[in-house]
Scaffold this motif. Structure first.
Motif, PDB file in Angstrom:
ATOM      1  N   TYR A 185       0.815  -1.209   0.000  1.00  0.00           N
ATOM      2  CA  TYR A 185       0.000   0.000   0.000  1.00  0.00           C
ATOM      3  C   TYR A 185       0.855   1.268   0.000  1.00  0.00           C
ATOM      4  O   TYR A 185       0.420   2.308  -0.506  1.00  0.00           O
ATOM      5  CB  TYR A 185      -0.975  -0.009   1.177  1.00  0.00           C
ATOM      6  CG  TYR A 185      -2.293  -0.658   0.817  1.00  0.00           C
ATOM      7  CD1 TYR A 185      -3.452   0.093   0.689  1.00  0.00           C
ATOM      8  CD2 TYR A 185      -2.371  -2.023   0.575  1.00  0.00           C
ATOM      9  CE1 TYR A 185      -4.653  -0.498   0.339  1.00  0.00           C
ATOM     10  CE2 TYR A 185      -3.563  -2.625   0.232  1.00  0.00           C
ATOM     11  CZ  TYR A 185      -4.708  -1.856   0.113  1.00  0.00           C
ATOM     12  OH  TYR A 185      -5.892  -2.451  -0.247  1.00  0.00           O
TER      13      TYR A 185
ATOM     14  N   CYS B 226      -3.189  -6.723  -4.120  1.00  0.00           N
ATOM     15  CA  CYS B 226      -4.043  -6.208  -3.046  1.00  0.00           C
ATOM     16  C   CYS B 226      -5.437  -6.814  -3.028  1.00  0.00           C
ATOM     17  O   CYS B 226      -6.217  -6.509  -2.123  1.00  0.00           O
ATOM     18  CB  CYS B 226      -4.196  -4.688  -3.183  1.00  0.00           C
ATOM     19  SG  CYS B 226      -2.716  -3.738  -2.863  1.00  0.00           S
TER      20      CYS B 226
ATOM     21  N   ILE C 131      -6.176   5.929   0.383  1.00  0.00           N
ATOM     22  CA  ILE C 131      -5.321   4.755   0.574  1.00  0.00           C
ATOM     23  C   ILE C 131      -4.901   4.629   2.032  1.00  0.00           C
ATOM     24  O   ILE C 131      -4.822   3.521   2.578  1.00  0.00           O
ATOM     25  CB  ILE C 131      -4.109   4.814  -0.372  1.00  0.00           C
ATOM     26  CG1 ILE C 131      -4.597   4.655  -1.817  1.00  0.00           C
ATOM     27  CG2 ILE C 131      -3.096   3.723  -0.034  1.00  0.00           C
ATOM     28  CD1 ILE C 131      -3.512   4.735  -2.860  1.00  0.00           C
TER      29      ILE C 131
ATOM     30  N   THR D 177      -5.782   1.346   4.151  1.00  0.00           N
ATOM     31  CA  THR D 177      -4.722   0.595   4.823  1.00  0.00           C
ATOM     32  C   THR D 177      -5.101   0.322   6.277  1.00  0.00           C
ATOM     33  O   THR D 177      -5.000  -0.812   6.763  1.00  0.00           O
ATOM     34  CB  THR D 177      -3.393   1.370   4.770  1.00  0.00           C
ATOM     35  OG1 THR D 177      -3.058   1.650   3.412  1.00  0.00           O
ATOM     36  CG2 THR D 177      -2.273   0.554   5.402  1.00  0.00           C
TER      37      THR D 177
END
Length: 223
Positions: free
Chosen positions: A86, A162, A209, A213
């Motif tokens: 990430y 991911c 993001i 995460t």
């Protein structure tokens, strides 16, 4: 049955790769799922050789790992790997968001709206994988407007890595009765694209993001 039957006219190893890859992307083969070569070959109606080749290729793209004396399995996820993947996504997608927002066409805006509407519809129906597919279509439109195909291709590779994380995170929010959070940043990003506001798009990409995460890390099993 998570795997489809193979088409006789295509190269078998390629079909096996696509079948297993698709099962991983859909979450039918979750992280940690054992890939017993003979079982996969029997399910697909093929020999073990193309299955071995497909598993080797899946290892190369980071979706499968082979452990000594234990065989192959869908690559598991750890907090450390999550942070590494990430962190790279963050760098690349901030750049892609800013460049894309500044350059996206009116047709691109229409496609962003369409993808966003699909995201809403799938979340209302509780459909995690179709929601994720629509989310990636949304981001694809924006990132492709950046005009850098290498940047987009690299992001796609990371998205594959991911995928299990995304399924975990989105499923967690749906189960908690809080699906709206999965649309929060994309709604703002859509507006930034409409405004052609590159700086705002970059800020939103970073925040999105970062939030993902943290959300996914909370949902991961410890260890």
């Amino acid at each position: 049955m998570p795997l489809p039957q193979l088409e006789p006219q295509a190269r078998i190893a390629d079909q096996v790769f696509e079948a297993i890859h698709g099962a991983i992307m859909r979450g039918s083969y979750p992280a940690g799922h054992r890939l017993r070569i003979r079982d996969v070959a029997a399910e697909l109606g093929t020999s073990v050789m193309p299955v071995r080749e497909a598993i080797r290729r899946l290892e190369e793209v980071g979706l499968v790992e082979t452990l000594p004396n234990r065989g192959a399995r869908v690559k598991g996820f750890t907090p450390a790997e999550l942070l590494h993947v990430y962190a790279v996504r963050r760098l690349l997608e901030i750049e892609a968001s800013g460049l894309g927002a500044a350059a996206v066409s009116d047709d691109g805006i229409a496609r962003l709206r369409e993808a966003y509407a699909a995201m809403e519809s799938h979340l209302e129906a509780g459909e995690v994988v179709p929601y994720l597919d629509a989310d990636e279509r949304f981001l694809d439109v924006l990132y492709e407007a950046a005009g850098n195909p290498v940047l987009v291709e690299t992001i796609h590779v990371l998205w594959q890595r991911c995928r299990s994380y995304k399924i975990v995170g989105a499923s967690s929010e749906l189960e908690s009765g809080n699906p709206g959070i999965l649309l929060e940043f994309q709604a703002l990003l859509l507006q930034a694209a409409i405004d052609r506001d590159a700086l705002r798009a970059r800020e939103l990409a970073a925040a999105s993001i970062d939030a993902a995460t943290g959300r996914i890390r909370q949902a991961l099993p410890e260890g």
